[in-house]
Design a protein around this motif. Structure first.
Motif, PDB file in Angstrom:
ATOM      1  N   VAL A   1      -7.743 -21.148  -5.286  1.00  0.00           N
ATOM      2  CA  VAL A   1      -8.306 -19.409  -4.840  1.00  0.00           C
ATOM      3  C   VAL A   1      -9.249 -19.156  -6.609  1.00  0.00           C
ATOM      4  O   VAL A   1     -10.238 -18.723  -6.361  1.00  0.00           O
TER       5      VAL A   1
ATOM      6  N   VAL B   1      -8.021 -20.140   0.219  1.00  0.00           N
ATOM      7  CA  VAL B   1      -9.003 -20.532   0.500  1.00  0.00           C
ATOM      8  C   VAL B   1     -10.683 -20.538   0.567  1.00  0.00           C
ATOM      9  O   VAL B   1     -11.437 -19.732   0.365  1.00  0.00           O
TER      10      VAL B   1
ATOM     11  N   ALA C   1     -11.480 -17.166   0.169  1.00  0.00           N
ATOM     12  CA  ALA C   1     -11.866 -16.476  -1.438  1.00  0.00           C
ATOM     13  C   ALA C   1     -13.349 -17.544  -1.602  1.00  0.00           C
ATOM     14  O   ALA C   1     -14.453 -17.005  -2.586  1.00  0.00           O
TER      15      ALA C   1
END
Ligand code: PGA
Length: 248
Positions: A20, A49, A52
């Motif tokens: 992240v 992820v 993010a």
């Protein structure tokens, strides 16, 4: 016109929180990219992820997918599981999987067909070893990998191919731009013969193997090279962003 695609292959690096942090650092550095920007992350990093990179131009890739839809395959991950988190790409047949995990052209083929059926874009890896190159077997090896690994694909333009000479991966030894261009040219010619010339002209073929912020411009300037699959240099946002911005 083939849109370039620069994909990071994190391999077994970065916990979810480290991942992240990396994409958060990367996102503002790649907003002006003229290529597809992808990070292929460890499976367990995918949920964090995925969250993010919302509202960025970074797309998500996985590093493997199982060929069955679901069932008794302990430790494996299905295409549907990847799709639920917005995964778009999946690396298939990386040489490390061929070398350490028994991946064959047959399993590459099964995974590729499954990924395509699920609407994922496979990044299918091919490449020769040092011994094969030195004994003049490069073309023969690539021909077999393409013929058997891509068997039955109806629309070649739905996949990406990564040409990764095994001797260049993680070794700091890059194929010269001319070598990479010539070999990718051979791959494209073979695709034209085995599939259709028009699809071959449109399929995106990346180079992978010690591509970095320094050598990316020269490699990307070659006519046949449509992108990069980047290992080591994708682990640092400034380095990876320089590759993404190769044309600036
Ligand atoms: P490398 O890895 O850039 O560290 O050589 C490339 C790859 O294995 O995809």
């Amino acid at each position: 016109m083939r849109k370039p695609i620069i994909a990071g292959n994190w391999k077994m690096n970065n916990t979810a929180s480290q991942g992240v942090a990396l994409v958060k650092e990367l996102a503002p550095l790649v907003t002006e990219a003229n290529c597809d920007v992808v990070v292929c992350v460890p499976a367990i990093d995918i949920p964090a992820v995925s969250e993010a990179i919302k509202d960025t131009n970074i797309e998500l890739g996985a590093q493997n997918v199982h060929f069955a839809e679901k069932g008794a395959y302990t430790g494996e991950i299905s295409a549907e599981m990847l799709k639920e988190y917005g995964v778009k790409y999946v690396i298939i047949g990386h040489s490390e999987r061929r070398q350490y995990f028994g991946e064959t052209d047959e399993t590459v083929n099964k995974r590729t067909l499954t990924a395509l059926a699920a609407g994922l874009t496979p990044i299918v890896c091919v490449g020769e070893s040092l011994e094969e190159r030195e004994t003049g077997k490069t073309e023969e090896v690539l021909f077999t990998q393409i013929r058997d690994g891509l068997k039955g694909i109806e629309d070649l333009t739905k996949i990406v191919i990564a040409y990764e000479p095994v001797w260049a991966i993680g070794t700091g030894k890059t194929a010269t731009a001319e070598q990479a261009n010539e070999t990718i040219g051979y791959i494209r010619k073979t695709l034209g013969e085995l599939f259709c010339p028009k699809c071959a002209a449109n399929v995106r073929i990346q180079y992978g193997g010690s591509m970095n912020a320094k050598n990316c411009k020269e490699l990307m300037a070659m006519e046949e090279i449509d992108g990069g699959l980047i290992g080591g240099a994708s682990l640092k946002a400034p380095d990876f962003s320089k590759i993404v911005n190769f044309d600036k």
